[in-house]
Structure formats: C-alpha cells, structure tokens
Design a protein around this motif. Structure first.
Motif, PDB file in Angstrom:
ATOM      1  N   GLU A 156       1.714  -2.946  13.895  1.00 24.30           N
ATOM      2  CA  GLU A 156       1.051  -3.820  11.992  1.00 24.30           C
ATOM      3  C   GLU A 156       1.094  -2.901  11.493  1.00 24.30           C
ATOM      4  OE1 GLU A 156       0.176  -6.559   9.748  1.00 24.30           O
ATOM      5  OE2 GLU A 156       0.814  -6.957  11.965  1.00 24.30           O
ATOM      6  N   HIS A 158       2.874   0.021  10.503  1.00 25.57           N
ATOM      7  CA  HIS A 158       4.518  -0.324   9.895  1.00 25.57           C
ATOM      8  C   HIS A 158       5.355  -1.687   9.699  1.00 25.57           C
ATOM      9  CE1 HIS A 158       4.105   2.569  13.862  1.00 25.57           C
ATOM     10  NE2 HIS A 158       4.693   3.472  13.250  1.00 25.57           N
ATOM     11  N   LYS A 160       3.484  -3.894   7.748  1.00 23.26           N
ATOM     12  CA  LYS A 160       2.859  -3.616   6.360  1.00 23.26           C
ATOM     13  C   LYS A 160       3.508  -3.111   5.536  1.00 23.26           C
ATOM     14  CE  LYS A 160      -2.040  -4.014   4.556  1.00 23.26           C
ATOM     15  NZ  LYS A 160      -3.143  -3.883   4.759  1.00 23.26           N
ATOM     16  N   MET A 161       3.837  -2.101   6.296  1.00 22.02           N
ATOM     17  CA  MET A 161       4.585  -1.383   5.273  1.00 22.02           C
ATOM     18  C   MET A 161       5.992  -1.880   4.673  1.00 22.02           C
ATOM     19  SD  MET A 161       5.023   2.714   5.411  1.00 22.02           S
ATOM     20  CE  MET A 161       7.237   2.708   6.063  1.00 22.02           C
ATOM     21  N   ARG A 163       6.825  -5.084   4.608  1.00 25.78           N
ATOM     22  CA  ARG A 163       6.364  -6.055   3.976  1.00 25.78           C
ATOM     23  C   ARG A 163       6.063  -5.641   2.188  1.00 25.78           C
ATOM     24  NH1 ARG A 163       3.918  -7.745   8.742  1.00 25.78           N
ATOM     25  NH2 ARG A 163       1.906  -7.540   7.525  1.00 25.78           N
ATOM     26  N   THR A 164       5.776  -4.623   2.330  1.00 24.53           N
ATOM     27  CA  THR A 164       4.650  -3.510   0.696  1.00 24.53           C
ATOM     28  C   THR A 164       6.016  -3.469   0.105  1.00 24.53           C
ATOM     29  OG1 THR A 164       2.638  -3.009   2.210  1.00 24.53           O
ATOM     30  CG2 THR A 164       3.253  -2.097   0.152  1.00 24.53           C
ATOM     31  N   VAL A 165       6.709  -2.467   0.898  1.00 24.70           N
ATOM     32  CA  VAL A 165       8.063  -1.935   0.651  1.00 24.70           C
ATOM     33  C   VAL A 165       9.397  -3.322  -0.303  1.00 24.70           C
ATOM     34  CG1 VAL A 165      10.069  -0.953   0.761  1.00 24.70           C
ATOM     35  CG2 VAL A 165       7.988   0.395   1.000  1.00 24.70           C
ATOM     36  N   ALA A 167       8.261  -5.896  -0.794  1.00 24.64           N
ATOM     37  CA  ALA A 167       7.835  -6.634  -2.048  1.00 24.64           C
ATOM     38  C   ALA A 167       7.893  -5.995  -3.155  1.00 24.64           C
ATOM     39  CB  ALA A 167       6.238  -7.101  -2.084  1.00 24.64           C
ATOM     40  N   ILE A 168       7.655  -4.775  -3.106  1.00 23.21           N
ATOM     41  CA  ILE A 168       8.067  -3.713  -4.096  1.00 23.21           C
ATOM     42  C   ILE A 168       9.529  -3.868  -5.085  1.00 23.21           C
ATOM     43  CG2 ILE A 168       8.386  -1.358  -5.372  1.00 23.21           C
ATOM     44  CD1 ILE A 168       5.149  -0.673  -3.680  1.00 23.21           C
ATOM     45  N   ARG A 169      10.924  -3.920  -3.996  1.00 22.16           N
ATOM     46  CA  ARG A 169      11.868  -4.731  -4.380  1.00 22.16           C
ATOM     47  C   ARG A 169      11.849  -5.879  -4.937  1.00 22.16           C
ATOM     48  NH1 ARG A 169      15.012  -5.486   0.990  1.00 22.16           N
ATOM     49  NH2 ARG A 169      14.457  -7.761   0.120  1.00 22.16           N
ATOM     50  N   ASP A 170      11.492  -6.900  -4.267  1.00 21.51           N
ATOM     51  CA  ASP A 170      11.683  -7.810  -5.104  1.00 21.51           C
ATOM     52  C   ASP A 170      10.978  -8.001  -6.221  1.00 21.51           C
ATOM     53  OD1 ASP A 170      13.013  -9.091  -2.140  1.00 21.51           O
ATOM     54  OD2 ASP A 170      11.346  -9.832  -1.788  1.00 21.51           O
ATOM     55  N   GLN A 171       9.711  -7.385  -6.464  1.00 23.18           N
ATOM     56  CA  GLN A 171       9.404  -7.157  -7.919  1.00 23.18           C
ATOM     57  C   GLN A 171      10.566  -6.482  -8.507  1.00 23.18           C
ATOM     58  OE1 GLN A 171       5.886  -4.469  -7.809  1.00 23.18           O
ATOM     59  NE2 GLN A 171       5.295  -6.101  -9.363  1.00 23.18           N
TER      60      GLN A 171
END
Length: 175
Positions: A156, A158, A160-161, A163-165, A167-171
């Motif tokens: 989990e 890994h 979560k990390m 998914r966070t990266v 989300a930052i890329r999409d943003q």
C-alpha cells in the motif's frame, strides 16, 4: 428367497465390516417404492460412495452391534434400507435427502454419526456438512487470508506514492 444360516451370517459379516469403516449411517423406510425407483437410488449410491443395503432388521441389529452405530438398534423397525457414508460423513444424508425430495415414499427414520443417534429432522444438517475437498478449500482460504492481507499492507505505501506522483503529473499537465 429365504436365506439359510450361512447366508445370514455372511450378510451380518458384510454389513458389520462396512459399519466398522463408515462415517455415518441413515436408515430410511422405503415402503411403497417401485423396483425402478430403488434401482435408481442404488445407482446414485454407487456413484456417490454410499453403501446402500436392504437388510432384515434382526440381521441389521446384529451387524451394528459392537460398532459406533449400535445406538441405531432401537430405531430399526419396519421395512428399512440402511445407507452408510464411506467417503465423507454427509454423503448418505445428501443421497437420502435429495432422493426423498422427489420420492415421497422414501422416509428417513434414523440418523447416526459418531456414536450418537439423531432424529430424522437432523438429516438436512448432516447433509450440509462439507465434503473433504470443500473442507480443505475452506481451511486453505482461512490460512491464506492473513498472508494476503499482510502483502496488501506492505504494498500500500508504494501504491499510494505512485498515485500521488500521478496526481501531481496530471495537475502539472493541466496547468
């Protein structure tokens, strides 16, 4: 045809040998069933690993004496057939219960398992026991569950990390 003394002894020995190895036993009244229906029941019994025999009650009482099915002796009254489960404890109960649903003249009278005598109303409970393969699969799923949960817990952080990266890329792409 009537059996002579040697024939009766052979029947008692055969049923006693089966009773010594069986897991459970069901005695059911078959009065009024046709030969075709009994033949169909015997065929299903052979397919499911159930020993099925129509035996005179006095011979059956002698055969189960000294086995864990001795408790059945008082219930052996009337025209009965005896089914012994050889492979798994619920096989005879499933056979008799399923066959009795379609043939109202087959009436379970006595249920015995583990040296205990039960009323015929307990037939459904005995029939619901899992087979050997089902019991093993249930045990394996219970054993496997904690290991699966542990692996998911380890994975989990890994996930979560990642998914966070993402989300930052999409943003950043949207900006």
């Amino acid at each position: 045809m009537a059996l002579n003394l040697d024939g009766k002894k052979a029947v008692v020995e055969e049923v006693a040998a089966i009773a010594a190895k069986a897991h459970s036993a069901i005695a059911a009244e078959y009065r009024g069933m046709s030969v075709t229906e009994l033949t169909e029941l015997r065929k299903k019994a052979r397919e499911t690993g159930v020993y099925l025999r129509v035996v005179k009650n006095t011979l059956a009482r002698r055969a189960v004496a000294g086995t864990e099915f001795e408790c059945m002796q008082s219930g052996l009254v009337g025209p009965l057939l005896i089914a012994f489960s050889m492979d798994d404890p619920g096989a005879a109960a499933r056979l008799i219960g399923d066959f009795a649903k379609g043939h109202d003249k087959l009436i379970p009278k006595v249920v015995a398992i583990g040296g205990q005598l039960y009323d015929s109303s307990e037939l459904a409970r005995l029939a619901s026991l899992p087979t050997r393969d089902q019991a093993i699969s249930m045990l394996m799923s219970v054993i496997k569950a904690p290991v699966e949960k542990f692996v998911r817990t380890l994975a989990e952080p890994h996930a979560k990390m990642v998914r966070t990266v993402a989300a930052i890329r999409d943003q950043k792409e949207a900006a």
